[in-house]
Design a protein around this motif. Structure first.
Motif, short mmCIF file in Angstrom:
data_model
loop_
_atom_site.label_atom_id
_atom_site.label_comp_id
_atom_site.label_asym_id
_atom_site.label_seq_id
_atom_site.Cartn_x
_atom_site.Cartn_y
_atom_site.Cartn_z
N THR A 109 0.82 -1.22 0.00
CA THR A 109 0.00 0.00 0.00
C THR A 109 0.85 1.28 0.00
N GLU A 110 1.91 1.24 0.78
CA GLU A 110 2.79 2.41 0.91
C GLU A 110 3.31 2.88 -0.46
N TYR A 111 3.67 1.93 -1.31
CA TYR A 111 4.24 2.28 -2.62
C TYR A 111 3.14 2.57 -3.64
N LYS A 112 1.99 1.95 -3.41
CA LYS A 112 0.87 2.10 -4.34
C LYS A 112 0.49 3.58 -4.47
N GLN A 113 0.43 4.25 -3.31
CA GLN A 113 0.02 5.65 -3.35
C GLN A 113 1.04 6.51 -4.09
N SER A 114 2.34 6.26 -3.85
CA SER A 114 3.34 7.09 -4.53
C SER A 114 3.37 6.78 -6.03
N MET A 115 3.07 5.55 -6.38
CA MET A 115 3.01 5.22 -7.81
C MET A 115 1.85 5.97 -8.48
N LEU A 116 0.71 6.01 -7.77
CA LEU A 116 -0.44 6.72 -8.35
C LEU A 116 -0.19 8.22 -8.42
N GLN A 117 0.62 8.71 -7.47
CA GLN A 117 1.00 10.13 -7.50
C GLN A 117 1.83 10.41 -8.76
N THR A 118 2.80 9.55 -9.01
CA THR A 118 3.64 9.67 -10.22
C THR A 118 2.76 9.64 -11.47
N ILE A 119 1.81 8.72 -11.49
CA ILE A 119 0.93 8.60 -12.66
C ILE A 119 0.08 9.85 -12.80
N SER A 120 -0.47 10.32 -11.67
CA SER A 120 -1.36 11.48 -11.75
C SER A 120 -0.61 12.71 -12.30
N GLU A 121 0.65 12.88 -11.89
CA GLU A 121 1.43 14.02 -12.41
C GLU A 121 1.71 13.88 -13.91
N SER A 122 1.64 12.65 -14.40
CA SER A 122 1.95 12.40 -15.81
C SER A 122 0.75 12.62 -16.73
N ILE A 123 -0.44 12.73 -16.14
CA ILE A 123 -1.67 12.84 -16.95
C ILE A 123 -2.10 14.31 -17.06
N SER A 124 -2.49 14.72 -18.26
CA SER A 124 -3.00 16.09 -18.45
C SER A 124 -4.36 16.22 -17.76
N GLN A 125 -4.75 17.46 -17.46
CA GLN A 125 -6.09 17.69 -16.88
C GLN A 125 -7.14 17.05 -17.78
N GLY A 126 -8.07 16.35 -17.18
CA GLY A 126 -9.14 15.74 -17.97
C GLY A 126 -8.73 14.44 -18.66
N GLY A 127 -7.45 14.06 -18.50
CA GLY A 127 -6.98 12.80 -19.10
C GLY A 127 -7.50 11.60 -18.31
N TYR A 128 -7.27 10.43 -18.85
CA TYR A 128 -7.88 9.22 -18.28
C TYR A 128 -6.83 8.26 -17.70
N LEU A 129 -7.29 7.49 -16.70
CA LEU A 129 -6.47 6.43 -16.12
C LEU A 129 -7.28 5.13 -16.13
N ILE A 130 -6.65 4.04 -16.54
CA ILE A 130 -7.31 2.73 -16.45
C ILE A 130 -6.43 1.80 -15.61
N ILE A 131 -7.02 1.25 -14.54
CA ILE A 131 -6.27 0.31 -13.70
C ILE A 131 -6.86 -1.10 -13.91
N GLY A 132 -6.27 -2.09 -13.23
CA GLY A 132 -6.73 -3.48 -13.43
C GLY A 132 -8.12 -3.70 -12.86
N LYS A 133 -8.81 -4.69 -13.39
CA LYS A 133 -10.21 -4.94 -13.01
C LYS A 133 -10.39 -5.28 -11.54
N SER A 134 -9.34 -5.86 -10.91
CA SER A 134 -9.52 -6.18 -9.50
C SER A 134 -8.76 -5.20 -8.62
N GLU A 135 -8.40 -4.04 -9.17
CA GLU A 135 -7.64 -3.06 -8.39
C GLU A 135 -8.53 -1.88 -7.98
N THR A 136 -8.06 -1.15 -6.97
CA THR A 136 -8.85 -0.01 -6.50
C THR A 136 -7.94 1.21 -6.33
N ILE A 137 -8.57 2.38 -6.36
CA ILE A 137 -7.85 3.63 -6.09
C ILE A 137 -7.85 3.82 -4.57
N PRO A 138 -6.67 4.04 -3.94
CA PRO A 138 -6.68 4.22 -2.48
C PRO A 138 -7.43 5.51 -2.10
#
Ligand SMILES: C[S@@+](CC[C@H](N)C(=O)[O-])C[C@H]1O[C@@H](n2cnc3c(N)ncnc32)[C@H](O)[C@@H]1O
Length: 270
Positions: free
Chosen positions: A220-249
């Motif tokens: 969990t500790e790394y999951k949040q920082s990974m999502l932070q990295t991803i979020s900074e990489s996406i433009s405003q209004g851009g999309y994210l797709i994660i795995g079907k059995s995964e959740t956003i913390p």
């Protein structure tokens, strides 16, 4: 020594002697894999297995193999790809150029699936699309760059490709080799790079990022920082797709609002 102590000892051994970064992965995932190896080797306790693996190079290799998390496929979870198509259609209506990042792309079947959808969808002009595939594994990236996939008893590449009606226009079957080669038109928009989502820098300007089936293994500790990295990489209004059995913390929920809950498609908020 308690069972917990032996388990910890085993993880420490894997980290220092086998160079497997156990600390990044969640204990239940590691436990499931180790327990499976214990059953195969008829070890009853973690302590017994620890002794066995330390003195047995074949078992060291078998353990590392069993921890390999590079399972992937073309159009994995086919229903999600209808959602991907919808996202691409709306992006095509909004922007002149579509940048896609397939993060943790394994052997390339995910970014090539994206490229096939792009070429298959009449509302999207493929010449406006760039796809970046990244992974931490150089070995996986080598296969990805090659773009040749072997049909085997356990992997039905032909079956995976059935999501696209006439896939032979995108990928060529070699009956002699029983393998599939991705055609140049599909390879052309795709570039591969090594990138570590835990320690690597964010990227920028992506309209769509897919990061599927990696979070399930990650602490969990790394999951949040990974999502932070991803979020900074996406433009405003851009999309994210994660795995079907995964959740956003919970901490990241304000950043990603669900567009398609069932298919785990989110849009980055202002
Ligand atoms: C299960 S595969 C998922 C592949 C593909 N996204 C899919 O859903 O089919 C997970 C991939 O994550 C990669 N990986 C593991 N740790 C990583 C990290 N820290 N940064 C980037 N990739 C990583 C592995 O090498 C593996 O190829």
């Amino acid at each position: 020594m308690s069972s917990d102590d032996s388990f910890e000892l085993l993880l420490e051994y894997m980290e220092t002697e086998l160079s497997f970064a156990t600390s990044h992965y969640n204990d239940s995932y590691l436990d499931r894999r180790i327990t499976a190896r214990m059953r195969r080797t008829e070890c009853e306790t973690y302590g017994e297995y620890y002794e066995h693996v330390r003195s047995n190079p074949d078992e060291q290799r078998a353990l590392l193999d069993s921890l390999s998390i590079n399972v992937t496929g073309f159009f994995r979870n086919p229903e999600v790809w209808d959602g991907v198509r919808d996202v691409l259609r709306s992006l095509a209506g909004e922007t002149d150029r579509i940048d896609i990042w397939s993060a943790a792309c394994a052997d390339g079947r995910e970014p090539y699936s994206l490229s096939m959808i792009v070429h298959d969808e009449p509302q999207v002009d493929p010449s406006t699309v760039r796809i970046l595939g990244t992974d931490i594994s150089n070995e996986a990236l080598q296969v990805a760059r090659e773009g040749v996939y072997q049909e085997s008893r356990t992997t039905s590449i032909g079956g995976e490709l059935e999501y696209i009606d006439e896939y032979s226009q995108f990928i060529e079957y070699d009956s002699g080799e029983n393998s599939y080669r991705v055609r140049d038109t599909i390879k052309q928009p795709v570039e591969f790079q090594r990138h570590d989502l835990i320690n690597g820098d964010p990227k920028s300007g992506f309209d769509l990022v897919t990061c599927r089936n990696l979070f399930i293994y990650i602490d969990t500790e790394y999951k949040q920082s990974m999502l932070q990295t991803i979020s900074e990489s996406i433009s405003q209004g851009g999309y994210l797709i994660i795995g079907k059995s995964e959740t956003i913390p919970p901490e990241m929920k304000p950043v990603f609002s669900p567009v398609d809950n069932r298919n785990r498609i989110y849009q980055k908020q202002d």
